[in-house]
Design an enzyme around this catalytic site. Sequence first.
Site, PDB file in Angstrom:
ATOM      1  N   HIS A 137       0.864  -1.182   0.000  1.00  0.00           N
ATOM      2  CA  HIS A 137       0.000   0.000   0.000  1.00  0.00           C
ATOM      3  C   HIS A 137       0.899   1.230   0.000  1.00  0.00           C
ATOM      4  O   HIS A 137       1.896   1.281   0.704  1.00  0.00           O
ATOM      5  CB  HIS A 137      -0.893   0.013   1.249  1.00  0.00           C
ATOM      6  CG  HIS A 137      -1.752   1.233   1.326  1.00  0.00           C
ATOM      7  ND1 HIS A 137      -2.982   1.309   0.706  1.00  0.00           N
ATOM      8  CD2 HIS A 137      -1.549   2.442   1.909  1.00  0.00           C
ATOM      9  CE1 HIS A 137      -3.502   2.508   0.924  1.00  0.00           C
ATOM     10  NE2 HIS A 137      -2.646   3.216   1.652  1.00  0.00           N
ATOM     11  N   ASP A 190     -15.610   0.978   6.651  1.00  0.00           N
ATOM     12  CA  ASP A 190     -14.675   1.986   6.127  1.00  0.00           C
ATOM     13  C   ASP A 190     -15.341   2.887   5.095  1.00  0.00           C
ATOM     14  O   ASP A 190     -15.040   4.075   5.006  1.00  0.00           O
ATOM     15  CB  ASP A 190     -13.437   1.313   5.517  1.00  0.00           C
ATOM     16  CG  ASP A 190     -12.442   2.355   5.000  1.00  0.00           C
ATOM     17  OD1 ASP A 190     -11.987   3.175   5.824  1.00  0.00           O
ATOM     18  OD2 ASP A 190     -12.155   2.375   3.793  1.00  0.00           O
ATOM     19  N   ARG A 222     -15.546  11.143   7.029  1.00  0.00           N
ATOM     20  CA  ARG A 222     -14.281  11.839   7.306  1.00  0.00           C
ATOM     21  C   ARG A 222     -14.085  12.950   6.296  1.00  0.00           C
ATOM     22  O   ARG A 222     -13.657  14.055   6.635  1.00  0.00           O
ATOM     23  CB  ARG A 222     -13.101  10.862   7.213  1.00  0.00           C
ATOM     24  CG  ARG A 222     -12.920  10.009   8.453  1.00  0.00           C
ATOM     25  CD  ARG A 222     -11.971   8.854   8.170  1.00  0.00           C
ATOM     26  NE  ARG A 222     -10.623   9.282   7.857  1.00  0.00           N
ATOM     27  CZ  ARG A 222      -9.736   8.546   7.171  1.00  0.00           C
ATOM     28  NH1 ARG A 222     -10.065   7.336   6.736  1.00  0.00           N
ATOM     29  NH2 ARG A 222      -8.543   9.012   6.932  1.00  0.00           N
ATOM     30  N   SER A 244      -8.337   2.711   8.620  1.00  0.00           N
ATOM     31  CA  SER A 244      -8.852   2.588   7.262  1.00  0.00           C
ATOM     32  C   SER A 244      -7.948   1.707   6.394  1.00  0.00           C
ATOM     33  O   SER A 244      -8.411   0.786   5.711  1.00  0.00           O
ATOM     34  CB  SER A 244      -8.978   3.994   6.660  1.00  0.00           C
ATOM     35  OG  SER A 244      -9.277   3.916   5.303  1.00  0.00           O
ATOM     36  N   LYS A 270      -8.536  -2.867   5.749  1.00  0.00           N
ATOM     37  CA  LYS A 270      -8.761  -3.435   4.412  1.00  0.00           C
ATOM     38  C   LYS A 270      -7.695  -4.474   4.074  1.00  0.00           C
ATOM     39  O   LYS A 270      -7.967  -5.494   3.441  1.00  0.00           O
ATOM     40  CB  LYS A 270      -8.788  -2.314   3.369  1.00  0.00           C
ATOM     41  CG  LYS A 270     -10.086  -1.509   3.462  1.00  0.00           C
ATOM     42  CD  LYS A 270     -10.131  -0.336   2.521  1.00  0.00           C
ATOM     43  CE  LYS A 270      -9.288   0.783   3.005  1.00  0.00           C
ATOM     44  NZ  LYS A 270      -9.483   2.071   2.367  1.00  0.00           N
TER      45      LYS A 270
HETATM   46  N1  IUR Z   1      -6.302   5.427   1.809  1.00  0.00           N
HETATM   47  C1  IUR Z   1      -7.123   4.707   2.603  1.00  0.00           C
HETATM   48  O1  IUR Z   1      -7.454   3.572   2.283  1.00  0.00           O
HETATM   49  N2  IUR Z   1      -7.568   5.249   3.747  1.00  0.00           N
HETATM   50  C2  IUR Z   1      -7.221   6.489   4.157  1.00  0.00           C
HETATM   51  O2  IUR Z   1      -7.642   6.924   5.208  1.00  0.00           O
HETATM   52  C3  IUR Z   1      -6.340   7.231   3.328  1.00  0.00           C
HETATM   53  C4  IUR Z   1      -5.893   6.680   2.160  1.00  0.00           C
HETATM   54  I1  IUR Z   1      -5.805   9.133   3.857  1.00  0.00           I
END
Ligand code: IUR
Length: 450
Positions: free
Chosen positions: A84, A163, A170, A185, A189
């Site tokens: 990520h 999320d 948010r 977040s 995932k």
């Molecule tokens: N990408 C995500 O998956 N969640 C987040 O809170 C952010 C970027 I900033």
Amino acid sequence: MLSIPDLIKKKRDGGTLSDEEVKTFIQAITNQTIQDCQTGAMLMAIWQKGMVVKETQTLTREMMSSGEVMSWPEEWAGLVVDKHSTGGVGDKVSLVLAPALAACGCKVPMISGRGLAHTGGTLDKLESIPGFNIHQSAEQIQRILGSVGCCIVGQTETLVPADRVLYALRDATSTVDSLPLITGSIISKKGAESLTALVLDVKFGRAALYKDLESAKELAQSLVSVGNGLGVRTGAVLSCMDGTIGRCVGNSLEVIESLETLKGNGPRDLMELVATLGGLLLKMTGLVSDLSEGRKQISDAVIGGAALSKFQAMMEAQGVAAEAARSLCSTRTDYYRVLRKAEHQTELKTPAEGVVLDVDGLVLAEVLHKLGVGRSKAGEPVNHSVGAELLVSLGQRVGKGASWLRLHYEDPAPSPDQMSKLQKALTLGTDRDAQIQQEHTLVKEVLLPH
Ligand code: IUR
């Protein structure tokens, strides 16, 4: 048990929520028994008072459990990995890394995102390839991993529904930039993908989410500790995001640069990031014993063409016509037989002679975003063919009037103000300035699982 208003009050007053209390909050979101205004108030309380590591860990675990958690065949145990990135300009690492890892024997169910603010999104890039389908169910993902070894897809409907709710709220309540909320977040995932190992590319620099190294490091440490706490071997790289990664910015242009990289002609910075991130993952899975061997295996998979074959197979498995996939992956191809080329190109010229000291990636990204590379509202289409190619490298000596940037545009055309902004993204200096300038280090630090 405290009511939702009591939980909000506790957090607002700086208290630490117990595991049960965090669970109550997330379950109320999943069951839709909480009002949006209450969720918004809790988000603001978390933004203001923060969370201790244990609370963030519980938040993440509960978010992960709000939906489906993927499961894999036993024979893949120890091999399922993902990466990520916190978002970059010209960041096409995933397009090269996923097939390189598959070529090294990993299973890579890469769940990616769309462009956010000025940063690009892997899904938008892949959708510039006609036919590429980023919507795949859990069953289809498993089938593609079985036959190819990697896929790059969007978040499925059933994965971490909490999320989706939290992210939208948010955005609406200015609480995106909160360490525990970002951690929850991202890691929830990845946890729902049931990974063996995860590597995070946490950016710092002027085009990054967190500009300074210290706050980027704090985010990296939070992600690494919560990821490991969830049972995923998690490591992170802190990498500089001042300019662009590689030379191309824009969806289809980045696909072309990724394909060129997979054909062995990649820019040095992109290859460095791919080798480091991939090498770390190979080390975390135990497929290699040290980082340098991991880096070598990943580089060999890219340079030797094994990763290109995986990319071709992945395109076909995700809906691209076999003939188009073959054409994109063949040497000396005309990419525009398959990808759409922007109607107009124009070249920006250097205003004087000198040495290229800097190209401001944030300025480039912000102008390109407005020309259609990105979207201003969720759900809007992007223009896949818009973008820019950098025609010079840092440290290169250039004469006056040399082409330094090729802009690909359609409608809207760049305004005089945007052209002047782009021109100011380039800083030229003298040989002496270039000598004084510190050596540019892309990867600043590596954090490994404890
Ligand atoms: N990408 C995500 O998956 N969640 C987040 O809170 C952010 C970027 I900033």
